[in-house]
Write an enzyme that holds these catalytic residues in place. Structure first.
Site, PDB file in Angstrom:
ATOM      1  N   GLU A 185       0.693  -1.296  -0.048  1.00 28.78           N
ATOM      2  CA  GLU A 185       0.092  -0.012   0.004  1.00 28.78           C
ATOM      3  C   GLU A 185       0.818   1.142  -0.095  1.00 28.78           C
ATOM      4  OE1 GLU A 185      -2.905  -0.403   3.285  1.00 28.78           O
ATOM      5  OE2 GLU A 185      -3.654  -2.207   2.415  1.00 28.78           O
ATOM      6  N   GLU A 274      -5.471  -7.935   0.611  1.00 27.37           N
ATOM      7  CA  GLU A 274      -6.176  -7.721   1.618  1.00 27.37           C
ATOM      8  C   GLU A 274      -7.704  -7.387   1.294  1.00 27.37           C
ATOM      9  OE1 GLU A 274      -4.854  -4.942   4.298  1.00 27.37           O
ATOM     10  OE2 GLU A 274      -2.850  -5.418   4.104  1.00 27.37           O
TER      11      GLU A 274
END
Length: 627
Positions: A185, A274
């Site tokens: 991320e 995720e």
């Protein structure tokens, strides 16, 4: 699924298949890791692998999944967060706990292992100690560190990478391949490794790859580069040479299409690194992610027991019990990627490919291809004719030691999409997004039509000419219709309803109808499933040309006698030059058009058919019967 389209003007055949994945980026990867990567390549586009992440080893997420579904996830997602900086061990963290759990999961439970790393900033932590990986909790400057490799800051990065290398080495020594997702991320900016710019993070990624693979000789890693919903992903991607899998965290309706636009030609596998709510299996055809990894507590907070049970027991979901074991096998069959072929005829020639199969200790001596347990071909790359429909074909290989292995490939032979690039009108269009009506028939899965946020809404397609309609395929975005009807018309004035539902569930709807003649198709949504409008990636229509002139024409041309009549699996013709043949049913549905010396008819039902023979001097129509 990436659709690669190849059209042939003669016979109009188009081929679609999943993109061929590249070899693992580390050429020295060990046999176990190569076997896992080969398995990921093999299932990609066919099924989705389930996964569950843990924040600490004592969490009970596996029990929640087991109690709801009777299943266990195939992938266990673990974190090296407690495995580096002494700050955490000083607060009682066990740096070896996650590594221990990974070894047990792989060796004793026979599951796959994913590791990510919430990496505490090496220095200048200004916030709470357990939040040291957040940008807001440190003034550590990644840009300065990676561009000043003689600095203390850079050497602290090396120290931490070497600490993690020791754990990865222990996993390698225990035979555990790792799906490795570091620096996740980044372009979100909330972690310190993404606080500056893409170039700095790319440098850190590629240095880490070099340090782990070349310096520490770690050959058990499958490298996952991970992105998030925001940011300019192209500026953060570290390059094809150090990435095996590209993962997205927390999917939105356009995530898959966004990745296709940015990275679709790289041969990389796409996954959900995720996720909160378990992905809907009904959306798999449009968004065939390799795996999902539900984040820790979200399995409980974002999913009820019924949904967990639905997803984990869907036939498209791979769970722990579905994984092969052991990974390194003497003989491995690979039947190649699934294919979708488009043809105007009753059948088409298909190329099968078993060249990805392997045998460790001896040569492969036999390749046998079967459908419904009946042999249909032999050889590494045979070609054969397949009729319209979906064919599940099994490859059986045998090596010189008489060891065997099998694999399946699905070949779907379809007629052309009659709606492709045809005129579309709609009730409304969502403003300022570019999601116009024509997107629904442009043949692209990265564009869509979206309506205003109200009921009812409709979309109408003018096919340009009458056809005998047989099937529809609706590829919905996450905003879909719960209740809708489909109607058809010859004149755009008088409409006949051919389908209705009040239980639409999104994803891809494949709808078969009684063959009906029409030029116009209209879908009307009466109730939306979400607060958004209705949104369609594609509205596909399938059917056949109509034959209207059925009487033989007078003229000076030789009368032909196709045989046998009655026929069974094939009609034979002795055609002169410049002759075309059309075969239709008694409703005028065109089944074949061509100039071949015989027509394969095995897929046809018993009944009457019309054979139209077009010669230079006129047209002859012969009534044929199938017994």
């Amino acid at each position: 699924m990436i659709k690669q389209i190849l059209s042939f003007m003669l016979g109009l055949v188009a081929i679609y298949n999943c993109s061929q994945a590249q070899n693992i980026v580390n050429p020295n990867a060990n046999a176990e890791t190569k076997a896992v990567k080969a398995y990921l390549d093999q299932v990609y586009g066919k099924k989705i692998i389930s996964g569950q992440a843990f924040e600490n080893v004592n969490e009970n997420w596996l029990n929640i999944i087991q109690n709801a579904s009777g299943k266990q996830p195939a992938i266990l997602g673990l974190d090296f967060m407690n495995s580096t900086y002494e700050r955490r061990t000083n607060h009682g963290a066990d740096p070896n706990a996650m590594t221990d759990k990974a070894i047990d999961w792989y060796k004793n439970k026979h599951g796959l292992v994913e590791f990510h790393w919430h990496w505490d900033a090496p220095k200048n932590v200004t916030g709470i100690w357990y939040s040291a990986f957040y940008t807001s909790a440190t003034s550590f400057d990644i840009n300065y560190a990676v561009n000043n490799q003689n600095s203390t800051d850079f050497q602290l990065l090396v120290r931490d990478i070497d600490d993690i290398a020791a754990h990865l080495k222990r996993l390698q020594d225990n035979g555990v391949p790792v799906i490795w997702r570091p620096l996740h991320e980044a372009e979100g900016g909330w972690f310190w490794w993404g606080a500056k710019d893409g170039a700095s993070c790319q440098k850190l990624w590629n240095y880490m790859y070099d340090r782990l693979v070349n310096h520490h000789q770690l050959n058990n890693l499958i490298w996952v580069w991970n992105s998030y919903g925001g940011g300019n992903k192209g500026n953060w991607y570290p390059g094809d040479k150090t990435v095996d899998i590209i993962a997205w965290d927390y999917e939105s309706g356009n995530s898959w299409n966004s990745y296709q636009q940015l990275f679709g030609g790289k041969g990389k596998l796409f996954a959900l690194g995720e996720e909160g709510k378990l992905p809907d299996p009904n959306n798999f055809a449009a968004r065939p992610w390799l795996y999902f990894l539900t984040w820790a507590y979200m399995i409980q907070n974002n999913n009820d027991a019924n949904w967990i049970n639905k997803v984990y027991n869907d036939p498209k979901t791979i769970t722990l019990s579905d994984l092969p074991w052991p990974w390194v096998k003497d003989v491995v069959a690979n039947a190649g990627p699934d294919q979708v072929l488009i043809t105007t005829n009753l059948s088409t020639v298909v190329g099968l490919d078993g060249s990805g199969s392997s045998s460790v200790n001896s040569a492969i001596t036999s390749y046998v291809w079967k459908e419904n347990n009946v042999q249909i071909a032999t050889g590494v790359k045979p070609q054969l004719s397949l009729s319209l429909g979906k064919h599940t074909i099994t490859l059986v290989i045998t090596d010189a030691n008489n060891k065997t292995a099998t694999d399946e490939v699905v070949i779907h032979v379809k007629k052309p999409n009659l709606a492709l690039n045809k005129t579309v009108t709609v009730s409304s269009t969502e403003a300022n997004l570019g999601n116009i009506a024509s997107n629904a028939t442009d043949g692209k899965t990265d564009t869509r039509w979206s309506s205003l946020y109200a009921d009812p809404q409709w979309i109408k397609i003018d096919l340009g000419a009458p056809y005998v309609l047989e099937n529809f395929s609706l590829m919905w975005e996450v905003a879909f219709a719960k209740s809708y009807v489909i109607e058809v018309s010859m004149d755009d004035a008088n409409w006949t309803q051919v389908m209705q539902t009040t239980t639409g569930d999104g994803g891809t709807d494949d709808i078969a109808i009684t063959p009906t003649s029409a030029q116009y198709v209209r879908l009307t949504s009466t109730a939306r499933a979400t607060t958004y409008g209705n949104s369609l990636y594609e509205f596909e229509v399938y059917g056949s040309d109509m034959i209207t002139a059925l009487d033989s024409e007078a003229g000076n041309y030789p009368k032909l006698n196709p045989y046998p009549n009655p026929f069974q699996d094939r009609i034979y013709l002795n055609l002169p030059a410049n002759t075309e043949v059309e075969l239709s049913d008694m409703n005028g549905m065109l089944l074949y058009r061509g100039s071949e010396s015989s027509i394969e008819t095995g897929a046809l039902s018993k009944g009457l058919y019309l054979l139209k023979i077009k010669q230079v001097g006129g047209t002859q129509v012969v009534k044929m019967s199938k017994n």
